[in-house]
Write a protein that holds these residues in place. Structure first.
Motif, PDB file in Angstrom:
ATOM      1  N   ASP A   9       0.823  -1.216   0.000  1.00  0.00           N
ATOM      2  CA  ASP A   9       0.000   0.000   0.000  1.00  0.00           C
ATOM      3  C   ASP A   9       0.855   1.262   0.000  1.00  0.00           C
ATOM      4  O   ASP A   9       0.398   2.334  -0.395  1.00  0.00           O
ATOM      5  CB  ASP A   9      -0.928   0.021   1.213  1.00  0.00           C
ATOM      6  CG  ASP A   9      -1.951  -1.099   1.185  1.00  0.00           C
ATOM      7  OD1 ASP A   9      -2.289  -1.581   0.085  1.00  0.00           O
ATOM      8  OD2 ASP A   9      -2.420  -1.494   2.272  1.00  0.00           O
ATOM      9  N   TYR A  10       2.087   1.136   0.468  1.00  0.00           N
ATOM     10  CA  TYR A  10       2.965   2.295   0.587  1.00  0.00           C
ATOM     11  C   TYR A  10       4.146   2.236  -0.386  1.00  0.00           C
ATOM     12  O   TYR A  10       5.088   3.015  -0.266  1.00  0.00           O
ATOM     13  CB  TYR A  10       3.495   2.398   2.021  1.00  0.00           C
ATOM     14  CG  TYR A  10       2.373   2.515   3.022  1.00  0.00           C
ATOM     15  CD1 TYR A  10       1.711   3.707   3.226  1.00  0.00           C
ATOM     16  CD2 TYR A  10       1.959   1.408   3.755  1.00  0.00           C
ATOM     17  CE1 TYR A  10       0.677   3.816   4.129  1.00  0.00           C
ATOM     18  CE2 TYR A  10       0.919   1.498   4.664  1.00  0.00           C
ATOM     19  CZ  TYR A  10       0.281   2.706   4.847  1.00  0.00           C
ATOM     20  OH  TYR A  10      -0.743   2.801   5.737  1.00  0.00           O
ATOM     21  N   ALA A  11       4.102   1.350  -1.340  1.00  0.00           N
ATOM     22  CA  ALA A  11       5.217   1.156  -2.266  1.00  0.00           C
ATOM     23  C   ALA A  11       5.577   2.433  -3.022  1.00  0.00           C
ATOM     24  O   ALA A  11       6.741   2.665  -3.340  1.00  0.00           O
ATOM     25  CB  ALA A  11       4.900   0.038  -3.251  1.00  0.00           C
ATOM     26  N   ASP A  12       4.598   3.293  -3.276  1.00  0.00           N
ATOM     27  CA  ASP A  12       4.875   4.510  -4.042  1.00  0.00           C
ATOM     28  C   ASP A  12       5.625   5.567  -3.235  1.00  0.00           C
ATOM     29  O   ASP A  12       6.251   6.461  -3.805  1.00  0.00           O
ATOM     30  CB  ASP A  12       3.580   5.093  -4.596  1.00  0.00           C
ATOM     31  CG  ASP A  12       2.564   5.405  -3.512  1.00  0.00           C
ATOM     32  OD1 ASP A  12       2.618   4.767  -2.436  1.00  0.00           O
ATOM     33  OD2 ASP A  12       1.720   6.289  -3.737  1.00  0.00           O
ATOM     34  N   ILE A  13       5.617   5.499  -1.907  1.00  0.00           N
ATOM     35  CA  ILE A  13       6.280   6.532  -1.102  1.00  0.00           C
ATOM     36  C   ILE A  13       7.438   6.013  -0.268  1.00  0.00           C
ATOM     37  O   ILE A  13       8.196   6.801   0.288  1.00  0.00           O
ATOM     38  CB  ILE A  13       5.268   7.238  -0.167  1.00  0.00           C
ATOM     39  CG1 ILE A  13       4.673   6.254   0.831  1.00  0.00           C
ATOM     40  CG2 ILE A  13       4.195   7.943  -0.976  1.00  0.00           C
ATOM     41  CD1 ILE A  13       3.876   6.909   1.933  1.00  0.00           C
ATOM     42  N   VAL A  14       7.617   4.707  -0.177  1.00  0.00           N
ATOM     43  CA  VAL A  14       8.629   4.135   0.710  1.00  0.00           C
ATOM     44  C   VAL A  14      10.026   4.631   0.390  1.00  0.00           C
ATOM     45  O   VAL A  14      10.800   4.964   1.290  1.00  0.00           O
ATOM     46  CB  VAL A  14       8.568   2.592   0.673  1.00  0.00           C
ATOM     47  CG1 VAL A  14       9.798   1.975   1.290  1.00  0.00           C
ATOM     48  CG2 VAL A  14       7.330   2.104   1.371  1.00  0.00           C
ATOM     49  N   ASN A  15      10.397   4.730  -0.842  1.00  0.00           N
ATOM     50  CA  ASN A  15      11.767   5.090  -1.212  1.00  0.00           C
ATOM     51  C   ASN A  15      11.958   6.566  -1.550  1.00  0.00           C
ATOM     52  O   ASN A  15      13.003   6.941  -2.066  1.00  0.00           O
ATOM     53  CB  ASN A  15      12.230   4.219  -2.385  1.00  0.00           C
ATOM     54  CG  ASN A  15      12.346   2.770  -1.966  1.00  0.00           C
ATOM     55  OD1 ASN A  15      12.827   2.474  -0.879  1.00  0.00           O
ATOM     56  ND2 ASN A  15      11.883   1.869  -2.805  1.00  0.00           N
ATOM     57  N   LEU A  16      10.986   7.397  -1.239  1.00  0.00           N
ATOM     58  CA  LEU A  16      11.141   8.831  -1.467  1.00  0.00           C
ATOM     59  C   LEU A  16      12.104   9.421  -0.441  1.00  0.00           C
ATOM     60  O   LEU A  16      12.176   8.959   0.692  1.00  0.00           O
ATOM     61  CB  LEU A  16       9.790   9.542  -1.353  1.00  0.00           C
ATOM     62  CG  LEU A  16       8.777   9.279  -2.453  1.00  0.00           C
ATOM     63  CD1 LEU A  16       7.476  10.012  -2.149  1.00  0.00           C
ATOM     64  CD2 LEU A  16       9.314   9.701  -3.806  1.00  0.00           C
ATOM     65  N   PRO A  17      12.861  10.466  -0.813  1.00  0.00           N
ATOM     66  CA  PRO A  17      13.754  11.095   0.165  1.00  0.00           C
ATOM     67  C   PRO A  17      12.942  11.832   1.227  1.00  0.00           C
ATOM     68  O   PRO A  17      11.821  12.285   0.985  1.00  0.00           O
ATOM     69  CB  PRO A  17      14.578  12.071  -0.682  1.00  0.00           C
ATOM     70  CG  PRO A  17      13.734  12.342  -1.873  1.00  0.00           C
ATOM     71  CD  PRO A  17      12.937  11.090  -2.123  1.00  0.00           C
ATOM     72  N   PRO A  19      11.670  14.766   3.357  1.00  0.00           N
ATOM     73  CA  PRO A  19      11.578  16.204   3.055  1.00  0.00           C
ATOM     74  C   PRO A  19      12.449  17.026   4.008  1.00  0.00           C
ATOM     75  O   PRO A  19      12.524  16.733   5.189  1.00  0.00           O
ATOM     76  CB  PRO A  19      10.104  16.543   3.252  1.00  0.00           C
ATOM     77  CG  PRO A  19       9.481  15.373   3.906  1.00  0.00           C
ATOM     78  CD  PRO A  19      10.412  14.219   3.806  1.00  0.00           C
ATOM     79  N   GLU A  20      13.099  18.025   3.482  1.00  0.00           N
ATOM     80  CA  GLU A  20      13.948  18.908   4.273  1.00  0.00           C
ATOM     81  C   GLU A  20      13.194  20.207   4.538  1.00  0.00           C
ATOM     82  O   GLU A  20      12.494  20.718   3.660  1.00  0.00           O
ATOM     83  CB  GLU A  20      15.245  19.218   3.523  1.00  0.00           C
ATOM     84  CG  GLU A  20      16.160  18.029   3.347  1.00  0.00           C
ATOM     85  CD  GLU A  20      16.723  17.535   4.666  1.00  0.00           C
ATOM     86  OE1 GLU A  20      16.986  18.349   5.574  1.00  0.00           O
ATOM     87  OE2 GLU A  20      16.898  16.313   4.784  1.00  0.00           O
ATOM     88  N   PRO A  21      13.342  20.774   5.729  1.00  0.00           N
ATOM     89  CA  PRO A  21      12.662  22.045   6.031  1.00  0.00           C
ATOM     90  C   PRO A  21      13.183  23.160   5.126  1.00  0.00           C
ATOM     91  O   PRO A  21      14.378  23.251   4.873  1.00  0.00           O
ATOM     92  CB  PRO A  21      13.008  22.325   7.489  1.00  0.00           C
ATOM     93  CG  PRO A  21      13.872  21.219   7.957  1.00  0.00           C
ATOM     94  CD  PRO A  21      14.092  20.262   6.854  1.00  0.00           C
ATOM     95  N   GLN A  22      12.288  23.994   4.663  1.00  0.00           N
ATOM     96  CA  GLN A  22      12.661  25.080   3.753  1.00  0.00           C
ATOM     97  C   GLN A  22      12.924  26.389   4.492  1.00  0.00           C
ATOM     98  O   GLN A  22      13.687  27.220   4.023  1.00  0.00           O
ATOM     99  CB  GLN A  22      11.542  25.304   2.729  1.00  0.00           C
ATOM    100  CG  GLN A  22      11.238  24.079   1.886  1.00  0.00           C
ATOM    101  CD  GLN A  22      12.423  23.645   1.047  1.00  0.00           C
ATOM    102  OE1 GLN A  22      13.093  24.453   0.436  1.00  0.00           O
ATOM    103  NE2 GLN A  22      12.692  22.344   1.042  1.00  0.00           N
TER     104      GLN A  22
END
Length: 62
Positions: A9-17, A19-22
């Protein structure tokens, strides 16, 4: 009914970096750890336990 989720169910987001604060720097690890440090929710509890142990041991000696 609670839906059952799998790792697919989370395969699309598991390997995303991550997020860094802007707009601000990351909090240092030492401060972040202190933020989640345990606190004395039961103040005086250790004294009550110690006194109970003392009374119990005293009654055994009698």
């Amino acid at each position: 009914m609670i839906p059952q989720r799998t790792s697919e169910d989370y395969a699309d987001i598991v390997n995303l970096p991550r997020p860094e604060p802007q707009n601000h720097q990351r909090m240092p690890l030492a401060k972040r750890a202190a933020q989640f440090a345990p606190f004395a929710a039961l103040t005086g509890y250790d004294k009550v336990v110690a006194e109970t142990i003392r009374q119990h041991e005293e009654s055994i000696d009698d």
